[in-house]
Motif scaffolding. Structure first.
Motif, PDB file in Angstrom:
ATOM      1  N   ALA A 366      28.876 113.957  75.114  1.00 38.77           N
ATOM      2  CA  ALA A 366      30.259 114.030  74.623  1.00 38.77           C
ATOM      3  C   ALA A 366      30.755 115.475  74.613  1.00 38.77           C
ATOM      4  O   ALA A 366      31.900 115.762  74.998  1.00 38.77           O
ATOM      5  N   MET A 367      29.891 116.385  74.184  1.00 37.68           N
ATOM      6  CA  MET A 367      30.250 117.808  74.161  1.00 37.68           C
ATOM      7  C   MET A 367      30.570 118.312  75.566  1.00 37.68           C
ATOM      8  O   MET A 367      31.572 118.989  75.794  1.00 37.68           O
ATOM      9  N   ALA A 368      29.688 117.982  76.509  1.00 39.53           N
ATOM     10  CA  ALA A 368      29.879 118.443  77.889  1.00 39.53           C
ATOM     11  C   ALA A 368      31.100 117.806  78.532  1.00 39.53           C
ATOM     12  O   ALA A 368      31.848 118.465  79.264  1.00 39.53           O
ATOM     13  N   ALA A 369      31.325 116.521  78.266  1.00 36.30           N
ATOM     14  CA  ALA A 369      32.465 115.815  78.853  1.00 36.30           C
ATOM     15  C   ALA A 369      33.782 116.441  78.400  1.00 36.30           C
ATOM     16  O   ALA A 369      34.690 116.693  79.205  1.00 36.30           O
ATOM     17  N   GLY A 370      33.889 116.702  77.099  1.00 31.66           N
ATOM     18  CA  GLY A 370      35.111 117.301  76.585  1.00 31.66           C
ATOM     19  C   GLY A 370      35.338 118.699  77.129  1.00 31.66           C
ATOM     20  O   GLY A 370      36.454 119.061  77.515  1.00 31.66           O
ATOM     21  N   ALA A 371      34.277 119.496  77.168  1.00 31.62           N
ATOM     22  CA  ALA A 371      34.395 120.873  77.648  1.00 31.62           C
ATOM     23  C   ALA A 371      34.806 120.912  79.115  1.00 31.62           C
ATOM     24  O   ALA A 371      35.661 121.710  79.521  1.00 31.62           O
ATOM     25  N   LEU A 372      34.178 120.051  79.929  1.00 29.75           N
ATOM     26  CA  LEU A 372      34.528 120.004  81.349  1.00 29.75           C
ATOM     27  C   LEU A 372      35.983 119.583  81.533  1.00 29.75           C
ATOM     28  O   LEU A 372      36.697 120.120  82.401  1.00 29.75           O
ATOM     29  N   THR A 373      36.440 118.657  80.719  1.00 25.61           N
ATOM     30  CA  THR A 373      37.824 118.183  80.827  1.00 25.61           C
ATOM     31  C   THR A 373      38.815 119.314  80.618  1.00 25.61           C
ATOM     32  O   THR A 373      39.809 119.421  81.341  1.00 25.61           O
ATOM     33  N   GLU A 374      38.576 120.191  79.627  1.00 29.44           N
ATOM     34  CA  GLU A 374      39.507 121.309  79.436  1.00 29.44           C
ATOM     35  C   GLU A 374      39.498 122.227  80.657  1.00 29.44           C
ATOM     36  O   GLU A 374      40.567 122.659  81.121  1.00 29.44           O
ATOM     37  N   LEU A 375      38.318 122.517  81.207  1.00 28.05           N
ATOM     38  CA  LEU A 375      38.262 123.405  82.371  1.00 28.05           C
ATOM     39  C   LEU A 375      38.948 122.795  83.585  1.00 28.05           C
ATOM     40  O   LEU A 375      39.479 123.520  84.431  1.00 28.05           O
ATOM     41  N   LEU A 376      38.956 121.476  83.677  1.00 32.70           N
ATOM     42  CA  LEU A 376      39.587 120.805  84.808  1.00 32.70           C
ATOM     43  C   LEU A 376      41.075 120.571  84.587  1.00 32.70           C
ATOM     44  O   LEU A 376      41.733 119.911  85.390  1.00 32.70           O
ATOM     45  N   GLY A 377      41.616 121.133  83.503  1.00 33.73           N
ATOM     46  CA  GLY A 377      43.059 121.067  83.277  1.00 33.73           C
ATOM     47  C   GLY A 377      43.517 119.988  82.334  1.00 33.73           C
ATOM     48  O   GLY A 377      44.723 119.747  82.209  1.00 33.73           O
ATOM     49  N   GLY A 378      42.592 119.338  81.650  1.00 29.06           N
ATOM     50  CA  GLY A 378      42.964 118.274  80.729  1.00 29.06           C
ATOM     51  C   GLY A 378      43.635 118.787  79.466  1.00 29.06           C
ATOM     52  O   GLY A 378      43.420 119.930  79.046  1.00 29.06           O
ATOM     53  N   THR A 379      44.432 117.949  78.851  1.00 30.46           N
ATOM     54  CA  THR A 379      45.081 118.282  77.584  1.00 30.46           C
ATOM     55  C   THR A 379      44.070 118.146  76.447  1.00 30.46           C
ATOM     56  O   THR A 379      43.002 117.539  76.614  1.00 30.46           O
ATOM     57  N   PRO A 380      44.383 118.693  75.261  1.00 32.73           N
ATOM     58  CA  PRO A 380      43.484 118.489  74.117  1.00 32.73           C
ATOM     59  C   PRO A 380      43.216 117.014  73.844  1.00 32.73           C
ATOM     60  O   PRO A 380      42.085 116.636  73.506  1.00 32.73           O
ATOM     61  N   GLU A 381      44.248 116.186  74.013  1.00 32.12           N
ATOM     62  CA  GLU A 381      44.058 114.744  73.800  1.00 32.12           C
ATOM     63  C   GLU A 381      43.071 114.169  74.814  1.00 32.12           C
ATOM     64  O   GLU A 381      42.212 113.348  74.477  1.00 32.12           O
ATOM     65  N   GLN A 382      43.177 114.590  76.059  1.00 31.74           N
ATOM     66  CA  GLN A 382      42.260 114.096  77.088  1.00 31.74           C
ATOM     67  C   GLN A 382      40.840 114.614  76.878  1.00 31.74           C
ATOM     68  O   GLN A 382      39.869 113.931  77.205  1.00 31.74           O
ATOM     69  N   VAL A 383      40.702 115.806  76.315  1.00 30.35           N
ATOM     70  CA  VAL A 383      39.371 116.332  75.976  1.00 30.35           C
ATOM     71  C   VAL A 383      38.668 115.386  75.009  1.00 30.35           C
ATOM     72  O   VAL A 383      37.494 115.047  75.190  1.00 30.35           O
ATOM     73  N   LEU A 384      39.401 114.941  73.987  1.00 26.07           N
ATOM     74  CA  LEU A 384      38.800 114.035  73.004  1.00 26.07           C
ATOM     75  C   LEU A 384      38.557 112.651  73.597  1.00 26.07           C
ATOM     76  O   LEU A 384      37.597 111.976  73.220  1.00 26.07           O
ATOM     77  N   VAL A 385      39.410 112.242  74.525  1.00 25.05           N
ATOM     78  CA  VAL A 385      39.180 110.973  75.220  1.00 25.05           C
ATOM     79  C   VAL A 385      37.859 111.037  75.989  1.00 25.05           C
ATOM     80  O   VAL A 385      37.047 110.104  75.955  1.00 25.05           O
ATOM     81  N   ALA A 386      37.623 112.139  76.672  1.00 25.65           N
ATOM     82  CA  ALA A 386      36.383 112.294  77.440  1.00 25.65           C
ATOM     83  C   ALA A 386      35.172 112.258  76.529  1.00 25.65           C
ATOM     84  O   ALA A 386      34.153 111.607  76.843  1.00 25.65           O
ATOM     85  N   ALA A 387      35.247 112.950  75.399  1.00 30.24           N
ATOM     86  CA  ALA A 387      34.134 112.959  74.456  1.00 30.24           C
ATOM     87  C   ALA A 387      33.864 111.559  73.927  1.00 30.24           C
ATOM     88  O   ALA A 387      32.704 111.132  73.794  1.00 30.24           O
ATOM     89  N   GLU A 388      34.922 110.826  73.650  1.00 35.45           N
ATOM     90  CA  GLU A 388      34.777 109.453  73.155  1.00 35.45           C
ATOM     91  C   GLU A 388      34.126 108.555  74.199  1.00 35.45           C
ATOM     92  O   GLU A 388      33.233 107.773  73.891  1.00 35.45           O
TER      93      GLU A 388
END
Length: 475
Positions: A366-388
């Motif tokens: 979950a930690m890695a998914a959220g972090a990667l999402t921000e680097l790939l241009g995701g919004t804060p909301e999408q970061v939490l979606v990835a972690a979930e």
């Protein structure tokens, strides 16, 4: 509210386990500090150590006895030369003398002065008690290793006098995903920006950058060592290191590199078809946990048993996704990852002895998914979606190490967790958060409820699952 720094979630230490190795090691250091504060240290005549619950049941496989001795010897897990560990332990075994904090010789017999108890203490599954004999009287202190190298004492857990936990002086204290998003909106910052503002309230920018770079360099060195070390892992299972073999299939012998940073540049020049990408990610993850399993130096992310997921996903971004990436990208990744990990620690657990492997590999994914999402241009909301998403597909994962060793199934699980993290990030980037049915906070709560429902034999006791389905003799 407890404030957890990025440097609490990501700690440099020795393998194979943050809760069973690094935690007891740090507990020994804490006990020494208490004895010195009470002016009792130089009066100690004898020492004994009692291990309880999961620390006892899987302590041999996790080198808990070694960790306790190293902590009591005054060694620093962040800086001790790894090749001196066996020398220190052998000296204590052979001489039956422990050089307490490297300054005060005390009689100590490993065979009798470390006692493994099968029973669990009520406060936490990982408990150890130090006893010092002074003028014939026994003085006891009990510590609990609660996962990720965090150590508490029961009576001090919620005390503001506990200097080993930051109590919230953060300007933007976060306990859950909803609060985190509120601060992102209020400050018009990505998640990494909010986390950085909190860190800057307790450390200067130069220190933050220096320590984050040290964490990354430890991760990179760990991957490099793991990919270039051949042979079998210690412990009796005779598990062959696979990162070395996979690495040989992926990179030509005649490609030049002399250090980890040149190695990264060389990897960037290799073929990157889908199968090669999968192999590289697995290779990175396996390499870290093979180093971890051999008492090497790793970074808790959030634990030693799950230490390979975050480096593997970050390395994937650096050598596959973005060849122009620099330290700023690394910093953002680590800041986001640590914040997601802290939300799980506050709302559930990162201790496999309390929650099974969902608390380790699940959280790291979950930690890695959220972090990667921000680097790939995701919004804060999408970061939490990835972690979930990443955690949702680790719910109920048991911790059942064969022989109590952090090898089977632990090492492969890091590879699986890394791949899931990348998939979760890609799914999140194509998701409108308004359409999400399961928010991060719900999955955190569900993970904790699942942990409480899980049978104890699946919580790092080696009394269920693969640990009893496959015998040491079968290996």
């Amino acid at each position: 509210m407890e404030c957890i720094s990025v440097f609490d979630m990501l700690k440099i230490g020795i393998g194979p386990s943050s809760s069973h190795t690094l935690g007891p090691w740090r507990a020994g250091e804490r006990w020494i500090a208490q004895l010195k504060k009470a002016n009792r240290f130089h009066k100690v005549e004898r020492i004994s150590v009692d291990l309880y619950g999961s620390l006892s049941l899987t302590g041999k496989g996790h080198a808990t006895d070694y960790a306790v001795l190293l902590g009591l010897s005054g060694a620093d897990p962040e800086r001790i030369p790894v090749d001196t560990i066996d020398v220190i332990i052998a000296s204590i075994k052979n001489t039956k003398v422990l050089l307490f904090n490297n300054e005060h010789p005390v009689t100590f017999d490993m065979a009798t002065d470390i006692v493994f108890h099968r029973k669990f203490l009520p406060f936490h599954a990982n408990a150890l008690t130090f006893t010092a004999t002074i003028n014939g009287r026994k003085h006891k202190e009990t510590f609990y290793s609660i996962g990720g190298g965090f150590v508490v004492q029961e009576e001090r857990k919620i005390s503001k006098q506990n200097k080993h936990i930051f109590y919230c002086t953060f300007p933007y204290p976060v306990e859950n995903g909803v609060q985190l998003l509120k601060f992102c909106e209020q400050l018009k910052l990505p998640i990494s920006g909010v986390v950085l503002e909190n860190e800057k309230s307790i450390r200067d920018q130069e220190t933050i950058d220096y320590e984050l770079e040290r964490i990354w360099n430890t991760m990179l060195e760990c991957m490099f060592v793991g990919c270039h070390t051949e042979g079998n892992l210690p412990g009796g299972l005779n598990v062959r290191r696979r990162a070395y073999d996979i690495h040989k299939t992926l990179i030509s012998d005649d490609l030049p590199f002399e250090d980890p940073h040149e190695w990264m540049e060389t990897i960037r020049s290799t073929e990157v078809k889908f199968r090669q990408i999968l192999k590289w990610v697995s290779c990175f993850a396996l390499s870290v946990n093979e180093v971890n399993a051999s008492l090497g130096r790793v970074v808790t992310a959030p634990t030693n048993g799950s230490a390979g997921v975050i480096p593997a996903v970050l390395m994937y971004y650096l050598v596959i996704e973005n060849h122009e990436a620099d330290f700023e990208h690394i910093k953002k990744f680590l800041l986001v990852a640590s914040e997601i990990g802290s939300i799980f620690k506050k709302g559930a657990t990162i201790s496999a002895a309390m929650g099974g492997c969902q608390a380790e590999i699940g959280v790291s994914s979950a930690m890695a998914a959220g972090a990667l999402t921000e680097l790939l241009g995701g919004t804060p909301e999408q970061v939490l979606v990835a972690a979930e998403i990443a955690m949702e597909h680790h719910l109920g994962l048991t911790c059942d190490p064969i022989g109590g060793l952090v090898q089977i199934p632990c090492i492969e699980r890091n590879s699986m967790g890394a791949i899931k993290a990348i998939s979760a990030a890609e799914l999140a980037l194509d998701t409108d958060p308004k359409n999400v049915k399961v928010p991060l906070d719900k999955v955190v709560n569900t993970m904790w409820e699942t942990a409480k429902d899980m049978n104890t034999k699946y919580k790092e006791t080696s009394e269920g699952g693969l640990a009893v389905g496959v015998n040491m003799s079968d290996c």
